[in-house]
Design a protein around this motif. Sequence first.
Motif, PDB file in Angstrom:
ATOM      1  N   GLU A   1       0.826  -1.206   0.000  1.00  0.00           N
ATOM      2  CA  GLU A   1       0.000   0.000   0.000  1.00  0.00           C
ATOM      3  C   GLU A   1       0.868   1.268   0.000  1.00  0.00           C
ATOM      4  O   GLU A   1       1.641   1.486  -0.908  1.00  0.00           O
ATOM      5  CB  GLU A   1      -0.991  -0.018   1.172  1.00  0.00           C
ATOM      6  N   ARG A   2       0.804   2.054   1.094  1.00  0.00           N
ATOM      7  CA  ARG A   2       1.507   3.353   1.089  1.00  0.00           C
ATOM      8  C   ARG A   2       2.763   3.311   1.951  1.00  0.00           C
ATOM      9  O   ARG A   2       3.224   4.332   2.424  1.00  0.00           O
ATOM     10  CB  ARG A   2       0.556   4.439   1.582  1.00  0.00           C
ATOM     11  N   GLN A   3       3.304   2.117   2.179  1.00  0.00           N
ATOM     12  CA  GLN A   3       4.456   2.029   3.069  1.00  0.00           C
ATOM     13  C   GLN A   3       5.491   1.029   2.587  1.00  0.00           C
ATOM     14  O   GLN A   3       5.214   0.144   1.782  1.00  0.00           O
ATOM     15  CB  GLN A   3       3.982   1.649   4.475  1.00  0.00           C
ATOM     16  N   ILE A   4       6.671   1.179   3.177  1.00  0.00           N
ATOM     17  CA  ILE A   4       7.784   0.298   2.856  1.00  0.00           C
ATOM     18  C   ILE A   4       7.621  -0.979   3.687  1.00  0.00           C
ATOM     19  O   ILE A   4       7.175  -0.935   4.824  1.00  0.00           O
ATOM     20  CB  ILE A   4       9.107   1.027   3.207  1.00  0.00           C
TER      21      ILE A   4
ATOM     22  N   TRP B   1      22.483  -0.706  -8.781  1.00  0.00           N
ATOM     23  CA  TRP B   1      23.136  -0.269  -7.546  1.00  0.00           C
ATOM     24  C   TRP B   1      23.565   1.204  -7.612  1.00  0.00           C
ATOM     25  O   TRP B   1      23.995   1.762  -6.625  1.00  0.00           O
ATOM     26  CB  TRP B   1      24.319  -1.184  -7.230  1.00  0.00           C
ATOM     27  N   SER B   2      23.433   1.809  -8.821  1.00  0.00           N
ATOM     28  CA  SER B   2      23.802   3.223  -8.939  1.00  0.00           C
ATOM     29  C   SER B   2      22.591   4.130  -8.708  1.00  0.00           C
ATOM     30  O   SER B   2      22.724   5.351  -8.683  1.00  0.00           O
ATOM     31  CB  SER B   2      24.394   3.483 -10.324  1.00  0.00           C
ATOM     32  N   VAL B   3      21.408   3.546  -8.560  1.00  0.00           N
ATOM     33  CA  VAL B   3      20.190   4.354  -8.422  1.00  0.00           C
ATOM     34  C   VAL B   3      19.881   4.547  -6.933  1.00  0.00           C
ATOM     35  O   VAL B   3      19.870   3.577  -6.173  1.00  0.00           O
ATOM     36  CB  VAL B   3      18.997   3.646  -9.127  1.00  0.00           C
ATOM     37  N   PRO B   4      19.610   5.791  -6.495  1.00  0.00           N
ATOM     38  CA  PRO B   4      19.341   6.015  -5.069  1.00  0.00           C
ATOM     39  C   PRO B   4      18.097   5.269  -4.597  1.00  0.00           C
ATOM     40  O   PRO B   4      17.131   5.102  -5.353  1.00  0.00           O
ATOM     41  CB  PRO B   4      19.117   7.524  -4.974  1.00  0.00           C
ATOM     42  N   ILE B   5      18.151   4.863  -3.355  1.00  0.00           N
ATOM     43  CA  ILE B   5      17.049   4.091  -2.778  1.00  0.00           C
ATOM     44  C   ILE B   5      15.739   4.897  -2.809  1.00  0.00           C
ATOM     45  O   ILE B   5      14.659   4.346  -3.031  1.00  0.00           O
ATOM     46  CB  ILE B   5      17.431   3.650  -1.340  1.00  0.00           C
ATOM     47  N   GLU B   6      15.838   6.212  -2.630  1.00  0.00           N
ATOM     48  CA  GLU B   6      14.611   7.033  -2.624  1.00  0.00           C
ATOM     49  C   GLU B   6      13.910   6.963  -3.981  1.00  0.00           C
ATOM     50  O   GLU B   6      12.683   6.946  -4.060  1.00  0.00           O
ATOM     51  CB  GLU B   6      14.923   8.513  -2.343  1.00  0.00           C
TER      52      GLU B   6
ATOM     53  N   SER C   1      19.240  -2.269  10.763  1.00  0.00           N
ATOM     54  CA  SER C   1      19.459  -0.986  11.445  1.00  0.00           C
ATOM     55  C   SER C   1      18.192  -0.154  11.396  1.00  0.00           C
ATOM     56  O   SER C   1      17.455  -0.200  10.404  1.00  0.00           O
ATOM     57  CB  SER C   1      20.577  -0.200  10.753  1.00  0.00           C
ATOM     58  N   ALA C   2      17.939   0.613  12.448  1.00  0.00           N
ATOM     59  CA  ALA C   2      16.764   1.485  12.469  1.00  0.00           C
ATOM     60  C   ALA C   2      17.136   2.848  13.047  1.00  0.00           C
ATOM     61  O   ALA C   2      17.799   2.940  14.084  1.00  0.00           O
ATOM     62  CB  ALA C   2      15.652   0.846  13.299  1.00  0.00           C
ATOM     63  N   PHE C   3      16.705   3.893  12.325  1.00  0.00           N
ATOM     64  CA  PHE C   3      16.776   5.265  12.829  1.00  0.00           C
ATOM     65  C   PHE C   3      15.336   5.727  12.966  1.00  0.00           C
ATOM     66  O   PHE C   3      14.652   5.904  11.948  1.00  0.00           O
ATOM     67  CB  PHE C   3      17.531   6.173  11.850  1.00  0.00           C
ATOM     68  N   GLY C   4      14.877   5.889  14.173  1.00  0.00           N
ATOM     69  CA  GLY C   4      13.457   6.163  14.347  1.00  0.00           C
ATOM     70  C   GLY C   4      12.681   5.013  13.729  1.00  0.00           C
ATOM     71  O   GLY C   4      12.936   3.849  14.042  1.00  0.00           O
TER      72      GLY C   4
ATOM     73  N   ALA D   1      18.939   2.473   5.689  1.00  0.00           N
ATOM     74  CA  ALA D   1      17.894   2.795   6.673  1.00  0.00           C
ATOM     75  C   ALA D   1      17.650   4.307   6.717  1.00  0.00           C
ATOM     76  O   ALA D   1      16.501   4.758   6.783  1.00  0.00           O
ATOM     77  CB  ALA D   1      18.299   2.284   8.048  1.00  0.00           C
ATOM     78  N   ARG D   2      18.728   5.086   6.677  1.00  0.00           N
ATOM     79  CA  ARG D   2      18.553   6.555   6.715  1.00  0.00           C
ATOM     80  C   ARG D   2      17.751   7.041   5.514  1.00  0.00           C
ATOM     81  O   ARG D   2      17.018   8.014   5.599  1.00  0.00           O
ATOM     82  CB  ARG D   2      19.926   7.235   6.699  1.00  0.00           C
ATOM     83  N   LEU D   3      17.912   6.356   4.380  1.00  0.00           N
ATOM     84  CA  LEU D   3      17.257   6.801   3.149  1.00  0.00           C
ATOM     85  C   LEU D   3      15.842   6.254   3.004  1.00  0.00           C
ATOM     86  O   LEU D   3      15.039   6.795   2.251  1.00  0.00           O
ATOM     87  CB  LEU D   3      18.095   6.353   1.939  1.00  0.00           C
ATOM     88  N   ALA D   4      15.540   5.182   3.714  1.00  0.00           N
ATOM     89  CA  ALA D   4      14.229   4.547   3.546  1.00  0.00           C
ATOM     90  C   ALA D   4      13.146   5.434   4.178  1.00  0.00           C
ATOM     91  O   ALA D   4      13.406   6.120   5.162  1.00  0.00           O
ATOM     92  CB  ALA D   4      14.231   3.177   4.219  1.00  0.00           C
ATOM     93  N   PRO D   5      11.928   5.403   3.618  1.00  0.00           N
ATOM     94  CA  PRO D   5      10.845   6.159   4.251  1.00  0.00           C
ATOM     95  C   PRO D   5      10.486   5.553   5.609  1.00  0.00           C
ATOM     96  O   PRO D   5      10.802   4.388   5.861  1.00  0.00           O
ATOM     97  CB  PRO D   5       9.678   6.007   3.282  1.00  0.00           C
ATOM     98  N   GLU D   6       9.820   6.314   6.449  1.00  0.00           N
ATOM     99  CA  GLU D   6       9.394   5.796   7.754  1.00  0.00           C
ATOM    100  C   GLU D   6       8.431   4.631   7.545  1.00  0.00           C
ATOM    101  O   GLU D   6       7.573   4.676   6.674  1.00  0.00           O
ATOM    102  CB  GLU D   6       8.693   6.891   8.552  1.00  0.00           C
TER     103      GLU D   6
END
Lengths: 528, 447
Positions: A73-76, A154-159, B61-64, B91-96
Motif C-alpha cells: 500500500e503506502r508504506q515500505i 546499484w547506482s540508483v538512489p534508494i529514494e 538498522s533502524a533510525f526512528g 535505513a537513513r534513506l528509507a521512508p518511515e
Amino acid sequence: MSMDRREFVKTTAATVAAAALVPPTAREAAAPPADPAFKELAMAALNAARAAGASYADVRIAHNRNQFIRTRERQIAGVTDTESLGVGVRTLVQGTWGFAASRALTKDAAAAAAREAAAISKANRAAQLKPVELAPVVKFPNASWRSPHKVDPWSVPIETKVGALLAANEAALKVDKVKYVFSGLFFVKEEKTFASTEGSFITQTIIRTWAPMQITAVASDFSDFQRRGNTSPPTGRGYEVVEQSLSPESATRWAEEAAQRLSAKPVEPGRYTLVLHPSHLWLTIHESIGHPTELDRALGYEANYAGTSFLAPPEQVIGKFKYGPEFMNVQGDRTQDGSCGQTGWDDEGVQAEAFSIVRNGVFVDYQTTREQVAWIAALGGAARSHGCSYADSWSSIQFQRMPNVSLLPGTEERSAEDLIAATDRGIYVVGDGSYSIDQQRYNFQFGGQVCYEITGGKLTGPLKDVAYQSRTPDFWNAMDMIGGPKSYELHGSFFDGKGQPGQINAVSHGCPPARFRDVTVINTGRKS
Amino acid sequence: MTRRFLSRAEAQALCERLLKWAKADETRVNYSGGWHGDTRFARNEVTTSGSVEDGTVTVGSAFGKRQASASTNVFTDKALRACVGQAERLARLAPEDPEFMPAVPPQQYAPVSAFFDSTANLSAEARGRAARFALELARAAGDLTAAGFIQANVGAAAVGSSSGLFAYHQSTDVSYTLTVRTADGTGGGGGGGSSSDWTRIDPEAIARRAAHKATASRDPVAAEPGAYTVVLEPQAVGDLVQTLAFSLDARSSDEGRGPFTKPGGGTKLGEKIVDEGVTILSDPADSALLTAPFDGDGLPLRRQVWIDRGVLTNLAYSRFWAKKQGKDPTGLPHSVRMLGGSQSIDDLVAGTDRGLLVTRFWYLRQVDPRTALFTGLTRDGTFLIEHGEITKAIKNFRFNESPLFLLSKLDGLGREERLGGAEGGGAVVMPALRALDFHFTSLSDAV
C-alpha cells in the motif's frame, strides 16, 4: 517488449552466428577486467586439484549481490541488501565428480577445497558404473562479458526506487474496491570468474531486474477477493526497465482488472478454443517444452525430485516425435539481449549459443552440458554442448539448467486481436496464474490472471475460476493459429527451481499469442 | 570433524563487535552458518556429491521508524564494518515504516537439543554406504533403477540486538529421499525419512519400501476421474496439509483475504472448521521436530495449537499485527505436526470398501486462495482398494482439493511419521488418514 520482424530476423541470425565456435570480440569491450588476485586463487585451486589426482577441475569464484525492496500500500515493507562471496571447486578423479566450496577467499582455502573435492571424488568412485566424459570445448584464456544494461541498479538512489514503487501503488489504490497492493524491486548481480584445467579464464557480470506487483480487490461484504499479479516480466537488464514495469497507467489497468474479477461470470466447465496471450503462454512453454527437453530429466538423472520426461528414450524421439503443427518452431537460446538466460559463457566455459529444439513441429534436440554430450551423441543428438550449465552460487554444483526456450512467431503478421476475431466461441487468457504439471510433463493445469469470454470473434466479458487441463502432446498438436513477429513478447521466471540441493535459475521465454482448439476447461470455484 | 560454525561464545562476540560499531538507534545482528554435505545418485550410480561451508551475517538498522538490512558472508572487519555501514545508509534513506516495531527485549528460551554427532559427522563415505543399500538392491533386481539424495546439515543460528537480547541455537538435520523406477518405465515408488539424528534413519528399510512400491505399481490401469474415498500415507497428507501454513496468517484473515475470513468480516477463530479428529500444532521442542526456539527477531517460538479437535484456536500473528489486534505474537512456525491415531496403513486399507491408496502428492500449487484449494498429482505408487484389499495399481490422477475440505471428511486416522521430503520444507510430522469424497479431475500418463 515486442520486436518487429526485421529485428527478430536480425536477432535470430545473430544468435545462430554466435553458435559457431569463434572467440568473441566486440562483446568483450565493455566487460570488467579480471581481478589478478582471483586469478592467483583460481590457479592455486586448479594446481591443488591436479596434485590430488584430478584429470579435470574447474573453479568458480563468485560474488553474488541481491537487493530486494518490498512495499505494501503506502508504506515500505523491507529493504534488504545481500552479498555472498566464495569459491567452489569441481574435480573429476578417475571419471567421478567431487565438489567442495568455501566462503574463505584465500589461496590456502581454495587449495583445501580442491583437495576436499578430490577426496569426495575418490569416496564415490566405488559407486559409479561409468566414468564421466566431457565433450570438447574451445579454450578462452582471457575472456569477459557483461549483461547489456544501461543503468546499474546499484547506482540508483534508494529514494528513487521507493518512489517508483509507491507511485505505482498509489495509482492502483485509487481504483474502487482495491484494498491491498504489494510491489517490489528485485535486483541481482552475479560477478563470476571461471577457470579450468583446460586453460579457460572467463569473467562475467550478470545483471537481472524484476519489478512485480500484486493487487487485491475485496468485495465490500467480504464475500470474495480477487487478485491481479505477475504483472511485468523479469529481465536480464538494468534499472532502465523499471519505469515501464511500474508505470502508474499500467498499475491502474491491473487494479481495474482485479476489481473487475469480483463481478466476473464463473466459467461454465467444458471444452473451449483458447487464445493465449504471451504473458500467459510463456509459462505453458516453460513447463511443457522447457522442462521435458532437459536431457538429464529425460535420462532419469532428476527422477528423485523434479521427475523424468515423456520425451524419451532419446533414440526414439530425436527427429521423430511430432510435438506440434508444422509451423511450430522452438529455440533454446542463451544469447538473446535482455533475456534472463543470457550469458557470454556457461558455468563450464562453453560459449553461449542458440539452437533448435523443435523444428517444423518435430523435436530435434535436447538442452545439454558437456558431460551430457557423451550420453546422447551416439543416439542422434548434438556432438557438442549447447552451453546449458549453470550454478546459482559459488556454493552450488553446476548442472544442466534451462536456457531461454522460446516459441518462434509465424511468418504471417497476426496479432492477438486477429486470433480472437477468428474465434467463434472461446476464452482469451492473459497473464500466468496457478500452474502444475506431472513429473513426466504430460498432464498439466494452468490458470490465468485475467480471462475473457470470446463470442462471435469478440471479447464479451470477464470470466473467473478458469483453469485448463491438457496433455502436452495433445495440447501442442491442437495449436492451429499463431501470432506474427510483431506480436512476439519476452516473459519469464526469476526463480525456477531444480536439483538436489535445490537451485534457482532465471529464464525467459519468448512467444507470440497462439490459439488452441478443443481444450478442457474446469471451474475451480468449489465451496466444499 | 572440525566444527564449521561459530560456537555460542564466538557468535556472541561477533554480535557484540558489530553492535559496538553500529550508530543506528537500534541494531539487530543475525548470524547463521554451518556446513552441508550431500550425495546424489541416479541411474544406479552416484552422480554428484558436495561439501559446502558458509556463514552469513545480517545487520538490521533502524533510525526512528526508518529501517533496512544488509548481509554478507565475508567476516573480515572491513567487510563487516561495510555491512553495518550499508544497512545504516539504506535505513537513513528509507521512508518511515508505520509498522515499525522496536527491538525485542532480552528473552528466556526453552532449550532445544537438536545437535547430534551422528549427523554432524556424516562423511561422504558414510553417505555413500547408505546410498549403496538402494543402489545394490536395484542393481541386483536387474530391472530397477534407483535415484536418491542424502543431505546432512550442521550449523548454528544466533540473534543479538542493541536491546541486550541474545539467542543461540545449534542444530543438525539430515534427510534422505529415494525414488525407484522399473526399467520399463511403467512402475515407480518412493520413500524417505528425515531427522536431526542420522541414527533414526533406516536406509535399508527406505530402499526396500521404495523398491516394493515400484514393483507393485508396475503396469497401472486407468480408473475414472471423480470423487473417491482415499487412504493417504503420511507423506501425501503432509504434502497437502502443510499448505495450510500459507493460510494461517492472521492479518490476511482479518483483512478479508483468506480461507479463515468469516463472511461479513472477522476471522473464524473459535469456530469448528474441520473434523473433530483433527489437531494441528507447532512445537520447537517436540522430539520429532526440534526446530529453533526463536525467530529472526529473537521472539520466542512456543508450542502453538492452530487447530484443536477441529476448532481453529490460533492464527499466526506478527508482532505488529498482534499489537494492533491485542493478541500475543506467535511468529511463523518452522514446523508442523498433525496428531495421529492408532491404525496402521494396512488397517486403514482393510476398513475401506472401495477407494484409493495414495503414496504421495506432487507439484502442488494454490488454485483458489479463498478456499485454500490446491491442484497437484499423485505420484510414486497409487493403488485401487476393493473390499479392504489392494487389488491393482492405477494410473496417476490430478486433483483439485483443499486441505480444509479433506480434513472435514476424515474417516480414520493412522500413525504419525516424520516426512522425508516436504515440498514446503521444514520439519513435518503427519499421520496416515482415510477421507471421503476426494476430488480427482483428470488422468495423468506419468509414472
